[in-house]
Design an enzyme around this catalytic site. Sequence first.
Site, PDB file in Angstrom:
ATOM      1  N   ASN A   9       0.885  -1.175   0.000  1.00  0.00           N
ATOM      2  CA  ASN A   9       0.000   0.000   0.000  1.00  0.00           C
ATOM      3  C   ASN A   9       0.917   1.216   0.000  1.00  0.00           C
ATOM      4  O   ASN A   9       1.542   1.519   1.011  1.00  0.00           O
ATOM      5  CB  ASN A   9      -0.878  -0.014   1.264  1.00  0.00           C
ATOM      6  N   LYS A  11       0.146   4.285  -0.145  1.00  0.00           N
ATOM      7  CA  LYS A  11      -0.448   5.476   0.485  1.00  0.00           C
ATOM      8  C   LYS A  11      -0.242   6.688  -0.422  1.00  0.00           C
ATOM      9  O   LYS A  11      -0.222   6.529  -1.636  1.00  0.00           O
ATOM     10  CB  LYS A  11       0.151   5.714   1.876  1.00  0.00           C
ATOM     11  N   HIS A  94      -9.465   1.535   5.017  1.00  0.00           N
ATOM     12  CA  HIS A  94      -8.156   1.677   5.679  1.00  0.00           C
ATOM     13  C   HIS A  94      -8.319   2.625   6.857  1.00  0.00           C
ATOM     14  O   HIS A  94      -9.106   3.587   6.789  1.00  0.00           O
ATOM     15  CB  HIS A  94      -7.123   2.216   4.674  1.00  0.00           C
ATOM     16  N   GLU A  96      -6.634   4.973   7.867  1.00  0.00           N
ATOM     17  CA  GLU A  96      -6.389   6.393   7.555  1.00  0.00           C
ATOM     18  C   GLU A  96      -7.637   7.012   6.915  1.00  0.00           C
ATOM     19  O   GLU A  96      -7.934   8.193   7.125  1.00  0.00           O
ATOM     20  CB  GLU A  96      -5.145   6.527   6.658  1.00  0.00           C
ATOM     21  N   GLU A 166      -5.475  -4.749  10.746  1.00  0.00           N
ATOM     22  CA  GLU A 166      -4.420  -3.752  10.911  1.00  0.00           C
ATOM     23  C   GLU A 166      -4.640  -2.970  12.203  1.00  0.00           C
ATOM     24  O   GLU A 166      -5.409  -1.994  12.215  1.00  0.00           O
ATOM     25  CB  GLU A 166      -4.437  -2.774   9.731  1.00  0.00           C
ATOM     26  N   GLY A 172       2.638   2.179  10.539  1.00  0.00           N
ATOM     27  CA  GLY A 172       3.603   3.249  10.316  1.00  0.00           C
ATOM     28  C   GLY A 172       4.354   3.665  11.572  1.00  0.00           C
ATOM     29  O   GLY A 172       5.005   4.705  11.600  1.00  0.00           O
ATOM     30  N   SER A 212       3.474  -2.328  10.208  1.00  0.00           N
ATOM     31  CA  SER A 212       4.946  -2.391  10.313  1.00  0.00           C
ATOM     32  C   SER A 212       5.511  -3.768   9.942  1.00  0.00           C
ATOM     33  O   SER A 212       6.473  -4.224  10.557  1.00  0.00           O
ATOM     34  CB  SER A 212       5.407  -1.948  11.700  1.00  0.00           C
TER      35      SER A 212
HETATM   36  C1  PEP Z   1      -0.643   0.124   5.763  1.00  0.00           C
HETATM   37  O1  PEP Z   1      -0.425   1.088   5.048  1.00  0.00           O
HETATM   38  O2  PEP Z   1      -1.707  -0.478   5.638  1.00  0.00           O
HETATM   39  C2  PEP Z   1       0.390  -0.292   6.713  1.00  0.00           C
HETATM   40  C3  PEP Z   1       0.209  -1.388   7.415  1.00  0.00           C
HETATM   41  O3  PEP Z   1       1.489   0.514   6.816  1.00  0.00           O
HETATM   42  P1  PEP Z   1       2.921   0.126   7.489  1.00  0.00           P
HETATM   43  O4  PEP Z   1       3.329  -1.186   6.904  1.00  0.00           O
HETATM   44  O5  PEP Z   1       3.822   1.249   7.060  1.00  0.00           O
HETATM   45  O6  PEP Z   1       2.710   0.053   8.955  1.00  0.00           O
END
Ligand code: PEP
Length: 251
Positions: A9, A11, A94, A96, A166, A172, A212
């Site tokens: 992803n 972003k 998501h 975000e 998640e 992040g 992460s």
């Molecule tokens: C994500 O963007 O869904 C995500 C899990 O980001 P990261 O791997 O950077 O934590």
Amino acid sequence: MRKPIIVGNWKMNMTVTEAKAFANELKSLDLDSSVEKGICAPAIDLYSVKEILKDTDVKVGAENMYFEESGAFTGEISPKMLNDLDIDYVILGHSERREIFKEDDELINKKVKSALDHNLIPILCVGETLEERESGKAYEKVENQIRKDLSDVEKEAMEKIVIAYEPIWAIGTGKTASAEDADDMCKFIRELIGKIYDENASEVIRIQYGGSVKPANVVELMDKENIDGGLIGGASLKPDSFEKLVNFKRR
Ligand code: PEP
């Protein structure tokens, strides 16, 4: 047997120039063909990335969409537009989008149904905040999200849809849920799908962990029984790191 699924992803990263360079580099890598893999990119990159990757087994996804096919929805992209580019996945819900852009479960449910109606694979994201985890409310939160986001979704769709667990506190931040905690929640989600639908649905549904994930922890997570894949932000932005994630079986 569920096929492992590793999806990046991006972003709000990657200009068209950067995205094209990444996609071209990806074409020269030796990626494990037994792993389903894909990149979810910003809308503006999708045409170029799909063109470059169209003769490979790397799928391409959008990071969001609106549920209507067209109309007065300034700034949105539609499932019809994604179909026109032969896009495979769309990330929906998501954290975000939920937290920053205030998308609620009712809207996400409409998007999930629209994606399925348009033959797109929804990657439905769910997960709890740190406060919810620490107060013992993580499972309740995730159950609520799944029940609402899948409301009126047919059992047959479970073969197609991907759920990404998640935990918001792990996205992040560099903090990963322990493989045991991640697997526990993925197991809970699988059992919930069994309760909402039936045993077959719970066996076929693919559940990713996201938060992460990086080359250093992907093997430990993917080793777990209920984790079928990873949705990966930061560590998917470099081709060599994406290659290591996809090739986790060879490590
Ligand atoms: C994500 O963007 O869904 C995500 C899990 O980001 P990261 O791997 O950077 O934590």
